[in-house]
Design a protein around this motif. Structure first.
Motif, PDB file in Angstrom:
ATOM      1  N   ILE A  99       0.836  -1.205   0.000  1.00 32.32           N
ATOM      2  CA  ILE A  99       0.000   0.000   0.000  1.00 32.32           C
ATOM      3  C   ILE A  99       0.868   1.253   0.000  1.00 32.32           C
ATOM      4  O   ILE A  99       0.600   2.218  -0.728  1.00 32.32           O
ATOM      5  N   GLU A 100       1.935   1.240   0.811  1.00 37.65           N
ATOM      6  CA  GLU A 100       2.841   2.383   0.863  1.00 37.65           C
ATOM      7  C   GLU A 100       3.494   2.621  -0.491  1.00 37.65           C
ATOM      8  O   GLU A 100       3.652   3.769  -0.934  1.00 37.65           O
ATOM      9  N   MET A 101       3.872   1.529  -1.173  1.00 37.39           N
ATOM     10  CA  MET A 101       4.489   1.644  -2.491  1.00 37.39           C
ATOM     11  C   MET A 101       3.508   2.239  -3.500  1.00 37.39           C
ATOM     12  O   MET A 101       3.852   3.133  -4.278  1.00 37.39           O
ATOM     13  N   LYS A 102       2.276   1.756  -3.491  1.00 34.19           N
ATOM     14  CA  LYS A 102       1.284   2.235  -4.444  1.00 34.19           C
ATOM     15  C   LYS A 102       0.931   3.698  -4.209  1.00 34.19           C
ATOM     16  O   LYS A 102       0.710   4.451  -5.150  1.00 34.19           O
ATOM     17  N   GLN A 103       0.878   4.096  -2.946  1.00 34.94           N
ATOM     18  CA  GLN A 103       0.557   5.483  -2.633  1.00 34.94           C
ATOM     19  C   GLN A 103       1.760   6.411  -2.809  1.00 34.94           C
ATOM     20  O   GLN A 103       1.605   7.572  -3.187  1.00 34.94           O
ATOM     21  N   GLY A 104       2.944   5.884  -2.545  1.00 37.02           N
ATOM     22  CA  GLY A 104       4.145   6.717  -2.542  1.00 37.02           C
ATOM     23  C   GLY A 104       4.882   6.800  -3.859  1.00 37.02           C
ATOM     24  O   GLY A 104       5.694   7.703  -4.054  1.00 37.02           O
ATOM     25  N   LEU A 105       4.620   5.856  -4.781  1.00 39.14           N
ATOM     26  CA  LEU A 105       5.302   5.856  -6.077  1.00 39.14           C
ATOM     27  C   LEU A 105       4.275   5.917  -7.199  1.00 39.14           C
ATOM     28  O   LEU A 105       4.070   4.960  -7.947  1.00 39.14           O
ATOM     29  N   PRO A 106       3.610   7.057  -7.359  1.00 38.58           N
ATOM     30  CA  PRO A 106       2.529   7.155  -8.337  1.00 38.58           C
ATOM     31  C   PRO A 106       2.993   7.034  -9.778  1.00 38.58           C
ATOM     32  O   PRO A 106       2.195   6.704 -10.656  1.00 38.58           O
ATOM     33  N   HIS A 107       4.276   7.313 -10.063  1.00 35.98           N
ATOM     34  CA  HIS A 107       4.740   7.162 -11.446  1.00 35.98           C
ATOM     35  C   HIS A 107       4.680   5.711 -11.906  1.00 35.98           C
ATOM     36  O   HIS A 107       4.609   5.430 -13.108  1.00 35.98           O
ATOM     37  N   THR A 132      15.360   7.242 -10.951  1.00 36.72           N
ATOM     38  CA  THR A 132      15.293   6.602  -9.624  1.00 36.72           C
ATOM     39  C   THR A 132      15.528   5.090  -9.685  1.00 36.72           C
ATOM     40  O   THR A 132      15.219   4.389  -8.727  1.00 36.72           O
ATOM     41  N   SER A 133      16.112   4.610 -10.768  1.00 35.97           N
ATOM     42  CA  SER A 133      16.301   3.159 -10.918  1.00 35.97           C
ATOM     43  C   SER A 133      17.751   2.823 -11.252  1.00 35.97           C
ATOM     44  O   SER A 133      18.061   2.373 -12.360  1.00 35.97           O
ATOM     45  N   PRO A 134      18.683   3.033 -10.318  1.00 32.57           N
ATOM     46  CA  PRO A 134      20.093   2.717 -10.589  1.00 32.57           C
ATOM     47  C   PRO A 134      20.311   1.273 -11.038  1.00 32.57           C
ATOM     48  O   PRO A 134      21.234   1.007 -11.811  1.00 32.57           O
ATOM     49  N   TRP A 144       3.729  16.877 -12.645  1.00 31.65           N
ATOM     50  CA  TRP A 144       4.842  16.155 -12.009  1.00 31.65           C
ATOM     51  C   TRP A 144       4.593  15.982 -10.509  1.00 31.65           C
ATOM     52  O   TRP A 144       4.634  14.860  -9.996  1.00 31.65           O
ATOM     53  N   VAL A 145       4.335  17.087  -9.816  1.00 36.95           N
ATOM     54  CA  VAL A 145       4.211  17.037  -8.348  1.00 36.95           C
ATOM     55  C   VAL A 145       2.905  16.385  -7.915  1.00 36.95           C
ATOM     56  O   VAL A 145       2.896  15.487  -7.056  1.00 36.95           O
ATOM     57  N   LYS A 146       1.800  16.810  -8.493  1.00 35.40           N
ATOM     58  CA  LYS A 146       0.493  16.351  -8.024  1.00 35.40           C
ATOM     59  C   LYS A 146       0.154  14.925  -8.471  1.00 35.40           C
ATOM     60  O   LYS A 146      -0.647  14.252  -7.815  1.00 35.40           O
ATOM     61  N   GLU A 147       0.761  14.468  -9.568  1.00 35.66           N
ATOM     62  CA  GLU A 147       0.359  13.175 -10.098  1.00 35.66           C
ATOM     63  C   GLU A 147       1.437  12.102 -10.062  1.00 35.66           C
ATOM     64  O   GLU A 147       1.114  10.924  -9.885  1.00 35.66           O
ATOM     65  N   PHE A 148       2.734  12.448 -10.228  1.00 36.86           N
ATOM     66  CA  PHE A 148       3.691  11.392 -10.527  1.00 36.86           C
ATOM     67  C   PHE A 148       4.951  11.320  -9.670  1.00 36.86           C
ATOM     68  O   PHE A 148       5.502  10.237  -9.494  1.00 36.86           O
ATOM     69  N   LEU A 149       5.457  12.409  -9.155  1.00 39.54           N
ATOM     70  CA  LEU A 149       6.702  12.330  -8.389  1.00 39.54           C
ATOM     71  C   LEU A 149       6.500  11.576  -7.075  1.00 39.54           C
ATOM     72  O   LEU A 149       5.426  11.626  -6.479  1.00 39.54           O
ATOM     73  N   PRO A 150       7.544  10.848  -6.612  1.00 39.93           N
ATOM     74  CA  PRO A 150       7.439  10.126  -5.338  1.00 39.93           C
ATOM     75  C   PRO A 150       6.983  11.049  -4.213  1.00 39.93           C
ATOM     76  O   PRO A 150       7.379  12.215  -4.140  1.00 39.93           O
ATOM     77  N   ARG A 151       6.150  10.510  -3.323  1.00 44.03           N
ATOM     78  CA  ARG A 151       5.577  11.318  -2.246  1.00 44.03           C
ATOM     79  C   ARG A 151       5.614  10.557  -0.933  1.00 44.03           C
ATOM     80  O   ARG A 151       6.119   9.444  -0.859  1.00 44.03           O
ATOM     81  N   ASN A 152       5.066  11.178   0.098  1.00 43.40           N
ATOM     82  CA  ASN A 152       5.056  10.605   1.452  1.00 43.40           C
ATOM     83  C   ASN A 152       6.496  10.307   1.881  1.00 43.40           C
ATOM     84  O   ASN A 152       7.378  11.112   1.649  1.00 43.40           O
ATOM     85  N   ASP A 153       6.748   9.151   2.489  1.00 41.20           N
ATOM     86  CA  ASP A 153       8.100   8.835   2.958  1.00 41.20           C
ATOM     87  C   ASP A 153       9.100   8.721   1.818  1.00 41.20           C
ATOM     88  O   ASP A 153      10.311   8.884   2.022  1.00 41.20           O
ATOM     89  N   PHE A 154       8.615   8.439   0.608  1.00 42.77           N
ATOM     90  CA  PHE A 154       9.520   8.272  -0.526  1.00 42.77           C
ATOM     91  C   PHE A 154      10.079   9.617  -1.012  1.00 42.77           C
ATOM     92  O   PHE A 154      11.073   9.647  -1.731  1.00 42.77           O
ATOM     93  N   LYS A 155       9.455  10.713  -0.622  1.00 44.10           N
ATOM     94  CA  LYS A 155       9.919  12.034  -1.039  1.00 44.10           C
ATOM     95  C   LYS A 155      11.351  12.292  -0.577  1.00 44.10           C
ATOM     96  O   LYS A 155      12.125  12.990  -1.249  1.00 44.10           O
ATOM     97  N   ASN A 156      11.724  11.731   0.569  1.00 46.34           N
ATOM     98  CA  ASN A 156      13.068  11.912   1.109  1.00 46.34           C
ATOM     99  C   ASN A 156      13.870  10.620   1.150  1.00 46.34           C
ATOM    100  O   ASN A 156      14.895  10.539   1.823  1.00 46.34           O
ATOM    101  N   GLY A 163      14.084   9.846  -3.447  1.00 48.76           N
ATOM    102  CA  GLY A 163      13.930  11.226  -2.980  1.00 48.76           C
ATOM    103  C   GLY A 163      14.314  12.275  -4.006  1.00 48.76           C
ATOM    104  O   GLY A 163      15.125  12.031  -4.902  1.00 48.76           O
ATOM    105  N   TRP A 164      13.749  13.463  -3.861  1.00 49.59           N
ATOM    106  CA  TRP A 164      14.003  14.554  -4.809  1.00 49.59           C
ATOM    107  C   TRP A 164      13.705  15.897  -4.166  1.00 49.59           C
ATOM    108  O   TRP A 164      12.996  15.995  -3.174  1.00 49.59           O
ATOM    109  N   LYS A 165      14.276  16.947  -4.760  1.00 50.83           N
ATOM    110  CA  LYS A 165      13.985  18.326  -4.365  1.00 50.83           C
ATOM    111  C   LYS A 165      13.902  19.170  -5.632  1.00 50.83           C
ATOM    112  O   LYS A 165      14.685  18.998  -6.557  1.00 50.83           O
ATOM    113  N   GLU A 166      12.961  20.089  -5.640  1.00 48.94           N
ATOM    114  CA  GLU A 166      12.816  20.982  -6.776  1.00 48.94           C
ATOM    115  C   GLU A 166      13.759  22.176  -6.625  1.00 48.94           C
ATOM    116  O   GLU A 166      14.140  22.544  -5.516  1.00 48.94           O
ATOM    117  N   GLU A 167      14.120  22.768  -7.753  1.00 50.52           N
ATOM    118  CA  GLU A 167      15.000  23.943  -7.761  1.00 50.52           C
ATOM    119  C   GLU A 167      14.395  24.976  -8.706  1.00 50.52           C
ATOM    120  O   GLU A 167      14.170  24.698  -9.886  1.00 50.52           O
TER     121      GLU A 167
END
Length: 233
Positions: free
Chosen positions: A23-31, A75-77, A114-126, A131-135
């Motif tokens: 559930i965490e994966m599905k909610q946190g990795l929307p892409h 995000t896939s090394p 990007w932010v509202k639909e697809f970028l990693p969120r919740n605990d995956f944001k960091n 993890g990612w940060k916008e500039e």
């Protein structure tokens, strides 16, 4: 409790933890999980073709597919050698470009898609992997910096060709029809990296170059013959 009861309890806990993680994966990795995959979108997402062209009408998921692939690659090394076989030991893809018609469009798409639909969120944001940060620069989106070491920079067709020089890019996405006077410079950014090129677009400018690429009258006039091409009605 008996030894059997204890074992049953441990198995239930393990199953519950797996379900929680799913559930965490599905909610946190929307892409990956947020939308069902069209067959053609899944093929583009996983394709290692050096050139991919996708044409369609608006609102058919072409930009969403491009965004999802960019996030996956960043995000896939564990898959980098699959997409860049020429990578040397300890070499990693570091710079992607995502190009749109205007800088304002880039910012609007970043904030609303990007932010509202697809970028990693919740605990995956960091997360160390996702993890990612916008500039931002002067109020417009400039880049997404991923914990993996990949930076996706946003560019626009408004930029002068001379200002697009001197970068080696591992993945280039040109979202919407490319003005032909920009194409050679964009493509040259990929020479040193054996980089990937993705171009989802709706034909709106009427450039004959793209007709010859997507709908050539004969095989002789076809451009980008070795590319993977899709026309989605």
């Amino acid at each position: 409790p008996s030894e059997i009861d204890q074992k049953i309890y441990e198995l239930k806990v393990q199953k519950l933890n797996r379900l929680k993680y799913d559930i965490e994966m599905k909610q946190g990795l929307p892409h990956i999980h947020s939308w069902p995959w069209y067959k053609w979108a899944w093929e583009i997402y996983n394709s290692t073709s050096r050139e991919i062209f996708l044409t369609s009408a608006n609102q058919v998921s072409k930009s969403s597919t491009a965004i999802r692939k960019n996030i996956m690659l960043a995000t896939s090394p564990e898959r980098w050698k699959e997409f860049w076989p020429a990578l040397r030991e300890h070499q990693t893809p570091s710079l992607f470009w995502y190009v749109m018609p205007t800088t304002g469009t880039c910012t609007t798409e970043f904030e609303n898609k990007w932010v509202k639909e697809f970028l990693p969120r919740n605990d995956f944001k960091n997360d160390k992997k996702y993890g990612w940060k916008e500039e931002y620069f002067k109020g417009e989106i400039y880049a997404i910096n991923f914990e993996s070491g990949v930076q996706i920079q946003f560019k626009s067709y408004e930029m002068k060709v001379k200002n697009l020089q001197s970068s080696s890019v591992y993945h280039l996405t040109c979202d919407e029809e490319i003005p032909i006077d920009h194409l050679a410079e964009f493509k040259s950014r990929l020479n040193a990296t054996d980089g990937l090129f993705l171009n989802p677009f709706t034909c709106t400018i009427g450039q004959d170059y793209w007709r010859k690429t997507i709908e050539p009258v004969t095989k002789t006039e076809e451009l980008h013959k070795g590319a993977l091409k899709f026309q989605i009605s």
